[in-house]
Design a protein around this motif. Sequence first.
Motif, PDB file in Angstrom:
ATOM      1  N   LEU A   1     -73.029 -40.264   1.368  1.00 15.20           N
ATOM      2  CA  LEU A   1     -73.048 -41.545   2.073  1.00 15.20           C
ATOM      3  C   LEU A   1     -72.695 -41.350   3.549  1.00 15.20           C
ATOM      4  O   LEU A   1     -73.369 -41.890   4.444  1.00 15.20           O
ATOM      5  CB  LEU A   1     -72.071 -42.508   1.417  1.00 15.20           C
ATOM      6  CG  LEU A   1     -71.826 -43.836   2.149  1.00 15.20           C
ATOM      7  CD1 LEU A   1     -73.099 -44.684   2.156  1.00 15.20           C
ATOM      8  CD2 LEU A   1     -70.679 -44.599   1.501  1.00 15.20           C
ATOM      9  N   LEU A   2     -71.659 -40.573   3.804  1.00 16.92           N
ATOM     10  CA  LEU A   2     -71.240 -40.325   5.188  1.00 16.92           C
ATOM     11  C   LEU A   2     -72.311 -39.582   5.971  1.00 16.92           C
ATOM     12  O   LEU A   2     -72.535 -39.864   7.156  1.00 16.92           O
ATOM     13  CB  LEU A   2     -69.933 -39.534   5.195  1.00 16.92           C
ATOM     14  CG  LEU A   2     -68.699 -40.289   4.701  1.00 16.92           C
ATOM     15  CD1 LEU A   2     -67.515 -39.342   4.540  1.00 16.92           C
ATOM     16  CD2 LEU A   2     -68.348 -41.433   5.650  1.00 16.92           C
TER      17      LEU A   2
ATOM     18  N   THR B   1     -81.448 -44.509   6.692  1.00 23.11           N
ATOM     19  CA  THR B   1     -81.402 -45.607   5.728  1.00 23.11           C
ATOM     20  C   THR B   1     -81.713 -45.104   4.318  1.00 23.11           C
ATOM     21  O   THR B   1     -81.115 -45.564   3.332  1.00 23.11           O
ATOM     22  CB  THR B   1     -82.411 -46.702   6.123  1.00 23.11           C
ATOM     23  OG1 THR B   1     -82.114 -47.154   7.452  1.00 23.11           O
ATOM     24  CG2 THR B   1     -82.345 -47.877   5.164  1.00 23.11           C
ATOM     25  N   GLU B   2     -82.624 -44.153   4.227  1.00 23.45           N
ATOM     26  CA  GLU B   2     -83.013 -43.617   2.921  1.00 23.45           C
ATOM     27  C   GLU B   2     -81.821 -42.948   2.226  1.00 23.45           C
ATOM     28  O   GLU B   2     -81.570 -43.167   1.038  1.00 23.45           O
ATOM     29  CB  GLU B   2     -84.150 -42.609   3.098  1.00 23.45           C
ATOM     30  CG  GLU B   2     -84.664 -42.031   1.790  1.00 23.45           C
ATOM     31  CD  GLU B   2     -85.799 -41.048   2.004  1.00 23.45           C
ATOM     32  OE1 GLU B   2     -86.295 -40.492   1.003  1.00 23.45           O
ATOM     33  OE2 GLU B   2     -86.193 -40.832   3.168  1.00 23.45           O
ATOM     34  N   ILE B   3     -81.077 -42.135   2.970  1.00 20.99           N
ATOM     35  CA  ILE B   3     -79.925 -41.441   2.388  1.00 20.99           C
ATOM     36  C   ILE B   3     -78.833 -42.439   2.033  1.00 20.99           C
ATOM     37  O   ILE B   3     -78.224 -42.352   0.955  1.00 20.99           O
ATOM     38  CB  ILE B   3     -79.396 -40.365   3.352  1.00 20.99           C
ATOM     39  CG1 ILE B   3     -80.425 -39.245   3.508  1.00 20.99           C
ATOM     40  CG2 ILE B   3     -78.071 -39.800   2.852  1.00 20.99           C
ATOM     41  CD1 ILE B   3     -80.019 -38.172   4.516  1.00 20.99           C
TER      42      ILE B   3
ATOM     43  N   VAL C   1     -75.651 -45.323  -1.998  1.00 23.14           N
ATOM     44  CA  VAL C   1     -75.150 -46.598  -2.527  1.00 23.14           C
ATOM     45  C   VAL C   1     -75.575 -46.775  -3.975  1.00 23.14           C
ATOM     46  O   VAL C   1     -74.787 -47.221  -4.832  1.00 23.14           O
ATOM     47  CB  VAL C   1     -75.643 -47.770  -1.654  1.00 23.14           C
ATOM     48  CG1 VAL C   1     -75.385 -49.110  -2.351  1.00 23.14           C
ATOM     49  CG2 VAL C   1     -74.962 -47.741  -0.291  1.00 23.14           C
ATOM     50  N   GLU C   2     -76.819 -46.414  -4.272  1.00 20.74           N
ATOM     51  CA  GLU C   2     -77.304 -46.507  -5.650  1.00 20.74           C
ATOM     52  C   GLU C   2     -76.510 -45.566  -6.575  1.00 20.74           C
ATOM     53  O   GLU C   2     -76.153 -45.928  -7.701  1.00 20.74           O
ATOM     54  CB  GLU C   2     -78.790 -46.152  -5.698  1.00 20.74           C
ATOM     55  CG  GLU C   2     -79.414 -46.303  -7.073  1.00 20.74           C
ATOM     56  CD  GLU C   2     -80.912 -46.021  -7.071  1.00 20.74           C
ATOM     57  OE1 GLU C   2     -81.486 -45.867  -8.168  1.00 20.74           O
ATOM     58  OE2 GLU C   2     -81.504 -45.956  -5.973  1.00 20.74           O
ATOM     59  N   MET C   3     -76.220 -44.360  -6.091  1.00 16.40           N
ATOM     60  CA  MET C   3     -75.455 -43.400  -6.883  1.00 16.40           C
ATOM     61  C   MET C   3     -74.023 -43.886  -7.100  1.00 16.40           C
ATOM     62  O   MET C   3     -73.451 -43.728  -8.188  1.00 16.40           O
ATOM     63  CB  MET C   3     -75.447 -42.041  -6.186  1.00 16.40           C
ATOM     64  CG  MET C   3     -76.812 -41.375  -6.131  1.00 16.40           C
ATOM     65  SD  MET C   3     -76.836 -39.906  -5.061  1.00 16.40           S
ATOM     66  CE  MET C   3     -75.851 -38.774  -6.043  1.00 16.40           C
TER      67      MET C   3
END
Length: 332
Positions: free
Chosen positions: A274-275, A283-285, A290-292
Motif C-alpha cells: 500500500l505504501l 492507483t492500480e497498486i 486495499v482489496e488485499m
Amino acid sequence: MARSHLTLAALATSAVDDLDLVASSSFGSQQNNEFDSALLTARDGRHLIIRVPRNERAEAEQSADLVALRAISAGVRTRLPFAVSTYVGQVPVSGTRGIVYEFVYGTKVGLGRLDAGPTGLAASIGASIAAVHALPTSFVADAGLPVMQASECLRAAVSVMDRASATSLVPPPLLGRWERATEDGKLWQFQPAVINNSLSADSFLSSDGVVTGLLGWQDLRVGDAARDLSWLLGAPEEVADSAFDAYHAVRGSGDRHLRQRAKLYAELEIAKWLLHGTETRSTEIVDDAVEMLSALVDSTLNDVMNPLNPQTMEVMAVEDVEALLDRTERAV
C-alpha cells in the motif's frame, strides 16, 4: 536494449583473467528483468553467470549482494547444507559493472511446488532457513552489515504500521490487531539471528526435493528470524507446518512466538505494498493493496482461534465477531 549472451561472454573474459569460454547462452527472462544475464561454460568445465544491471535499483541490489557474498567466508559456507554463489570477477560496463559468479545448480522453487511432509521440499526449506539462523552473528557485524536488536525490529514494524495508518486506507480492525501485537512485550522477547531478510520461494534452488542453493543475499543482517519465515504463511497450512516443524527440529522451540511474529510480518507486507502504491502514486497498486487488506480483515476475523498474540488477546464471542464484520463492511 538487452545485451546478447555473446556480448556478455566477451565482457566476462575481460572480467576474469585467463577465462577460456567454450559456450554461452542467455539466462533468465529478457522481459521484466532488471539484469542482462548469461550462462557461461569454461573449458575447464566450470559454469559461470555474468549479470549486468539495467537500472540504478538493480545496480544497488547487486552491490549489496556482492558485499554479503564476500562476507560469507569459506568457513561460514561449510555450515550451510546448500551452495552459495561465489564472486569470480567484475568489469566496467557503460557506467555500471558486470559481475561474474560461480553458477549454483538447481531449479527455481515456486510456492506452488512445495510439498508437505517430513521429507518434502517444504521441510528442506525449513531446515535450510534454520541453518542460516544458526550461523554466528560475528561475521555479519565484522562486515559492517546491519545488526538489529529485538527493540529495533519492533520499532521497524511499528513504523510500517504507523505510516500505513496515516493513509487512512487500512481497516480499523487490522490496525487494532497490529497494535495489540506490537504492544505485547512477550511477543518481542527473542534473540536476534543471522537472517537473509528478503526470502521468497524464488530465493531457493532445489534438486530431487532438496534445497541445493540460496540466491539473493543483498539484505543480509542480524535481525528477527521470523522475517525469513513470514513468506511461508502464504502456502497451504500443511506446507507451512512442515517447514516450521523442520525449522524447529534444527533450531529448537525456544522462541515460542516465532510464528505469531512471522504472521504479523506477512500482514505488514500488504501494508508495505500500500505504501509503495501511495509513494509512486499508482492507483492500480493502491486499489490492489486495499482489496488485499479487505480480504485480510475477513480471514483474520474468521480465524479467531489464532490471534497474533494469544497470551494477551481475548478470544471474541461469535456474536461479537459478526458485529465487527458488519461494522467493517459499512466502513469499507
